[in-house]
Enzyme design. Structure first.
Site, short mmCIF file in Angstrom:
data_model
loop_
_atom_site.label_atom_id
_atom_site.label_comp_id
_atom_site.label_asym_id
_atom_site.label_seq_id
_atom_site.Cartn_x
_atom_site.Cartn_y
_atom_site.Cartn_z
CB SER A 181 -0.90 0.04 1.24
OG SER A 181 -1.77 -1.07 1.27
CD GLN A 182 -0.55 7.02 -1.76
OE1 GLN A 182 -1.53 6.60 -2.36
NE2 GLN A 182 -0.30 8.31 -1.59
#
Ligand code: SAH
Length: 213
Positions: free
Chosen positions: A64-65
């Site tokens: 994930s970012q």
């Protein structure tokens, strides 16, 4: 596996970016300033590790970012010794952040390849989850319930009932809900049968999948 001054410097910059985007929890910023994100990615993406972006990992999934990890973790509001269930172990990056916050982490991954890889890798770099499980997150983890906190790190087309049922009274479930885009949703269990729901903006996750394909 090297964590150089250069990596540390880039990580410091990433933390500043998270602050500029509105993350305020000191505990979350400190944890993300410590976890060597570059070690959770395939070597081809090393130079991207400290950009605020999601990147591919094995089995067509993504890490994930960082902003998303920070946002979800801040919303989860974990304290020392709490029992936390994560759905979607993936690279183990979010798991490591939760371990650093002092949580007892249980994490479920449905892709065998990722489960095997992360199960070996996390303890190797010093992050020891209570249990990593190969299984289906839609079912939660009944034998270890109830949990203080539950965090879903894949886009859920609906809110799985077992996850709400496995939450302690006072507990929090953070789950991105939606098909192509997701609304970050927080449920706080206020009683045996009551929940408070809050919606906190749009995000984009890989989908939470029901059957093992
Ligand atoms: N927390 C991860 C994010 C990985 S992306 C990280 O920090 O790297 C979401 C992950 O959820 C993927 O690894 C995907 O395989 C997993 N996933 C998808 N559906 C799932 C399900 N039903 N149960 C458990 N994990 C699931």
């Amino acid at each position: 596996m090297i964590d150089s001054f250069k990596h540390k410097g880039l990580r410091h910059k990433l933390v500043q970016t998270l602050v500029s985007k509105g993350i305020t929890s000191e505990a979350v910023l400190e944890a993300m300033g410590k976890v060597p994100r570059h070690l959770f990615m395939d070597s081809g993406f090393l130079e991207h590790a400290y950009q605020d972006k999601a990147f591919p990992i094995a089995a067509n999934q993504t890490i994930s970012q960082p902003y998303t990890v920070a946002f979800q973790t801040e919303l989860l509001d974990v304290s020392l010794g709490q029992k936390v269930l994560e759905i979607g172990t993936g690279s183990g990056y979010q798991t490591a952040v939760l371990c650093l916050l002092g949580a007892e982490v249980y994490s479920i991954e449905r892709q065998l390849e990722l489960f095997k890889k992360t199960n070996l890798f996390l303890p190797k770099i010093g992050y020891v989850a209570k249990r990593l499980i190969f299984g289906d997150g839609y079912k939660g983890l009944k034998e270890e319930a109830p949990f203080d906190r539950i965090l879903v790190t894949a886009g859920a087309p609906f809110v799985p009932k077992p996850l709400l049922a496995q939450l302690k009274v006072g507990g929090r479930l953070v789950i991105p809900v939606g098909e192509t885009e997701q609304i970050m949703t927080l449920f706080v269990r206020t009683g045996a049968k009551t929940f408070e729901k809050q919606e906190l903006g749009q995000f984009k996750f890989v989908p939470m999948l029901e059957d093992k394909s």
